[in-house]
Design a protein around this motif. Structure first.
Motif, short mmCIF file in Angstrom:
data_model
loop_
_atom_site.label_atom_id
_atom_site.label_comp_id
_atom_site.label_asym_id
_atom_site.label_seq_id
_atom_site.Cartn_x
_atom_site.Cartn_y
_atom_site.Cartn_z
N THR A 1 14.62 21.54 -65.23
CA THR A 1 15.36 20.96 -64.43
C THR A 1 15.15 20.98 -62.78
O THR A 1 13.36 20.61 -62.65
CB THR A 1 16.20 22.41 -63.81
OG1 THR A 1 14.48 23.95 -63.14
CG2 THR A 1 16.64 23.36 -65.47
N GLY A 2 16.22 19.57 -61.81
CA GLY A 2 15.38 19.35 -60.72
C GLY A 2 15.68 18.09 -60.30
O GLY A 2 16.11 17.92 -61.09
N LYS A 3 15.32 17.95 -59.13
CA LYS A 3 15.92 16.82 -58.63
C LYS A 3 15.78 15.35 -59.40
O LYS A 3 16.11 14.01 -59.77
CB LYS A 3 15.35 16.38 -57.46
CG LYS A 3 16.04 17.15 -56.43
CD LYS A 3 15.56 17.43 -54.88
CE LYS A 3 16.19 18.04 -53.81
NZ LYS A 3 15.90 18.16 -52.31
N GLN A 4 14.50 15.89 -60.40
CA GLN A 4 14.01 14.29 -61.15
C GLN A 4 14.53 14.04 -62.65
O GLN A 4 13.90 13.50 -63.56
CB GLN A 4 11.74 14.23 -61.16
CG GLN A 4 11.50 13.95 -59.34
CD GLN A 4 12.48 12.85 -58.90
OE1 GLN A 4 12.05 12.40 -59.15
NE2 GLN A 4 12.40 13.74 -57.38
N LEU A 5 15.07 14.79 -62.80
CA LEU A 5 15.83 14.96 -64.16
C LEU A 5 16.18 13.30 -64.50
O LEU A 5 15.71 13.40 -65.86
CB LEU A 5 17.13 16.59 -64.30
CG LEU A 5 17.25 16.56 -65.33
CD1 LEU A 5 16.39 17.35 -66.22
CD2 LEU A 5 18.46 17.61 -65.42
N LYS A 6 17.48 12.79 -63.48
CA LYS A 6 17.06 11.83 -64.13
C LYS A 6 16.06 10.65 -64.55
O LYS A 6 15.97 9.54 -65.08
CB LYS A 6 18.08 11.14 -63.03
CG LYS A 6 17.25 10.74 -61.86
CD LYS A 6 17.66 10.35 -60.69
CE LYS A 6 17.06 10.07 -59.26
NZ LYS A 6 15.98 11.26 -58.52
N ALA A 7 15.10 11.03 -64.17
CA ALA A 7 13.77 10.25 -64.69
C ALA A 7 13.15 10.45 -65.97
O ALA A 7 12.54 9.52 -66.75
CB ALA A 7 12.62 10.12 -63.63
N MET A 8 13.67 11.86 -66.76
CA MET A 8 13.42 12.10 -68.15
C MET A 8 13.90 11.58 -68.93
O MET A 8 15.56 10.76 -68.65
CB MET A 8 13.34 13.73 -67.95
CG MET A 8 12.85 14.51 -66.88
SD MET A 8 10.80 14.57 -67.17
CE MET A 8 10.58 13.24 -66.01
N PRO A 9 13.75 11.06 -70.18
CA PRO A 9 13.97 11.14 -71.50
C PRO A 9 15.65 11.64 -71.46
O PRO A 9 15.83 12.84 -71.39
CB PRO A 9 13.45 10.81 -72.82
CG PRO A 9 11.88 11.36 -72.79
CD PRO A 9 12.39 11.75 -70.23
N ASP A 10 16.43 11.32 -72.42
CA ASP A 10 17.89 11.43 -72.33
C ASP A 10 17.88 12.92 -73.91
O ASP A 10 18.09 13.86 -73.13
CB ASP A 10 18.80 10.29 -73.44
CG ASP A 10 19.16 9.52 -71.87
OD1 ASP A 10 19.75 10.01 -71.27
OD2 ASP A 10 18.85 8.18 -72.92
N ILE A 11 16.63 12.35 -74.50
CA ILE A 11 16.21 13.63 -75.49
C ILE A 11 14.17 13.65 -75.62
O ILE A 11 13.97 12.71 -75.65
CB ILE A 11 16.42 12.71 -77.09
CG1 ILE A 11 18.62 13.38 -76.81
CG2 ILE A 11 16.45 14.43 -77.69
CD1 ILE A 11 19.00 12.58 -77.91
N VAL A 12 14.30 14.51 -75.51
CA VAL A 12 13.02 15.32 -75.66
C VAL A 12 13.15 15.70 -77.52
O VAL A 12 13.11 16.77 -77.71
CB VAL A 12 12.02 16.37 -75.11
CG1 VAL A 12 10.55 16.57 -75.23
CG2 VAL A 12 12.53 15.57 -73.36
N VAL A 13 11.73 15.29 -77.93
CA VAL A 13 11.25 15.44 -79.03
C VAL A 13 10.00 15.44 -79.86
O VAL A 13 9.39 15.16 -79.47
CB VAL A 13 11.97 14.19 -80.36
CG1 VAL A 13 11.06 13.35 -79.63
CG2 VAL A 13 11.88 14.87 -81.66
N ILE A 14 9.24 16.50 -79.92
CA ILE A 14 8.25 16.82 -81.25
C ILE A 14 8.23 16.56 -82.46
O ILE A 14 9.11 16.96 -83.35
CB ILE A 14 7.30 18.38 -80.47
CG1 ILE A 14 8.40 19.57 -80.85
CG2 ILE A 14 7.71 18.17 -78.92
CD1 ILE A 14 7.60 20.60 -80.31
N PRO A 15 7.10 16.72 -82.67
CA PRO A 15 7.20 16.98 -84.53
C PRO A 15 6.88 18.02 -85.07
O PRO A 15 6.99 18.87 -84.36
CB PRO A 15 5.00 16.29 -84.86
CG PRO A 15 4.32 15.75 -83.68
CD PRO A 15 5.55 15.80 -82.08
N ASN A 16 7.31 18.21 -86.15
CA ASN A 16 6.75 19.99 -87.04
C ASN A 16 5.01 19.40 -87.06
O ASN A 16 4.37 19.14 -87.89
CB ASN A 16 7.14 19.36 -88.52
CG ASN A 16 7.30 20.90 -89.17
OD1 ASN A 16 6.28 21.80 -88.79
ND2 ASN A 16 8.50 21.01 -89.30
#
Length: 465
Positions: A372-387
């Motif tokens: 959350t926050g004003k810099q949300l637009k700077a984040m990638p659309d999807i966040v992914v981590i490996p298993n």
């Protein structure tokens, strides 16, 4: 007299490694502090990368508020990447918060402190992600002897020049120790990057108690002897842990199979072998795809032998890598580190669904589900981590012959360490401490105001469980 807080960061440290160092009596001063402290596992940020993790620890807020997701980010037109720096950090860090509330701080090697933001009372030595080492003029008499790798200067570690590396590390530790003892501070913050750098390249050697590496940890341990006599609250933390993995994952290969990524090929290219510690680019020759596919199916020992033969035949200093790279401009979606940028936004739910189905993926979230926050637009659309729990870790952003490759290697793991010591604590193992809790705990201990939008809580040092 105002109380003093010292934060010592051990980048990449995990409990199973630290316990070995204690068992071998390599770090007796830290062992003594740990014995009488609150301690526990510190889960990293999602993703468990140094950029967002150290920035979250130092701000008390999530990446959607401070703006840092990784060391690099794609440019707005997807034509290249931008190496982030202090100007990309959109939230005050705790050494700055302390200074603006009229106390004094010293900050050494905190990621993304270059260029230095001039704040009265905040004295800084910049980090290894800087083009050059810079420091506040107020601490010049101590900082002038500080040596370290930067974006423009290779570390002797890369060439296994152990004596030169030890000399550099000693200069850093000696500078830190002099600043601890001889300067006026209320918050002292230092991050030692050496554990992470060693684990990436020499994890097995560390776990075999290689004496050349043990003396690095022994040198760092000198800081804990000094800090025991100079701080009222000692916090020892890591941004993430480390462990061995069995499978490498190439996310863009998976996205290509889904018809989302376009590729481009190069017959040869100039490459920076290690983006953070190289001063001379090397030529990287293309290994034919058919040979690479064959090699990738072999046991790692046979593969290494064949690569050495190929290197000998070429008479060149090569690194084997399939030179098939993503073309962001003409891709519908592509992975960059732990983030996936989706150019056609209506595909986001579709991509998340397929990622969650993949056995090598441990989690996939739309950015709004994590941040959350004003810099949300700077984040990638999807966040992914490996298993992680099934032995998978991400390798790189290239398009490889296969999505997953069987290969033993060391890499980041989400579980870091946290150790807190003051006269008030009762030694115990604690759960539930977050990376966001460190900054509000420091501010509370020093009697300072805590930002109203912090994502963390104050750790109860007397009654923590």
């Amino acid at each position: 007299m105002k109380r003093r807080v010292a934060v010592i960061g051990l980048d990449g440290m995990a409990w199973h490694i630290l316990d070995k160092l204690f068992e071998w009596n390599i770090m007796p001063n830290l062992k003594n502090i740990t014995r009488k402290s609150l301690k526990g596992v510190l889960p990293s940020t999602i993703p468990p990368e140094s950029g967002p993790a150290w920035t979250s620890i130092a701000t008390g807020v999530n990446p959607g508020k401070h703006g840092i997701f990784g060391f690099t980010k794609p440019t707005e037109d997807y034509s290249g990447t931008h190496i982030v720096n202090s100007q990309d950090v959109k939230y005050l860090r705790v050494h700055e918060m302390v200074a603006v509330q009229n106390l004094k701080s010293v900050c050494v090697n905190q990621l993304l402190t270059y260029p230095i933001k001039r704040i009265h009372g905040a004295y800084v030595i910049t980090d290894w992600l800087s083009p050059e080492i810079k420091y506040s003029p107020e601490i010049a008499q101590y900082a002038k002897n500080y040596q370290g790798p930067t974006l423009g200067k290779a570390s002797p570690l890369l060439e296994k020049n152990w004596d030169a590396h030890y000399t550099e590390v000693s200069s850093r530790v000696d500078t830190v120790n002099a600043l601890l003892e001889k300067t006026d501070w209320n918050l002292f913050w230092v991050v030692y990057s050496e554990p992470d750098h060693l684990f990436h390249r020499y994890y097995d050697s560390v776990m075999r108690k290689d004496r050349r590496l043990m003396r690095i940890f022994a040198k760092i341990d000198e800081t804990f002897k000094i800090v025991s006599n100079t701080a009222d609250l000692i916090i020892v933390i890591s941004d993430h842990g480390f462990r061995k993995f069995s499978y490498g994952v190439y996310v863009n290969t998976y996205l290509e199979k889904l018809g989302l990524v376009n590729s481009m090929r190069h017959q040869a290219m100039k490459t920076i072998v290690c983006h953070r510690q190289v001063d001379k680019p090397k030529i990287q020759f293309r290994i034919p795809e058919s040979l690479y596919r064959y090699l990738s199916r072999l046991p790692s020992s046979i593969e290494l032998i064949m690569l050495r033969v190929y290197k000998h035949l070429l008479k060149a200093n090569i690194r084997a890598q399939l030179t098939n790279h993503i073309d962001p401009k003409f891709s519908k979606a592509f992975a960059h580190g732990f983030g996936i940028y989706v150019k056609e936004k209506e595909l986001i739910d579709h991509v998340v669904m397929y990622l969650k189905k993949a056995p090598f993926i441990g989690g996939a979230w739309k950015k709004e589900e994590l941040y959350t926050g004003k810099q949300l637009k700077a984040m990638p659309d999807i966040v992914v981590i490996p298993n992680y729990e099934k032995g998978f870790a991400f390798r790189s952003d290239i398009i490889a012959p296969k999505t997953t490759v069987r290969r033993d290697f060391s890499n980041h793991h989400p579980n870091g360490i946290v150790i807190l010591y003051s006269e008030d604590v009762k030694p115990s193992w604690v759960k539930g401490i977050s990376v966001y809790d460190i900054t509000p705990t420091i501010l509370n201990f020093l009697g300072l105001n805590i930002p109203g939008d912090t994502d963390g809580k104050v750790i109860d040092l007397k009654n923590a469980k």
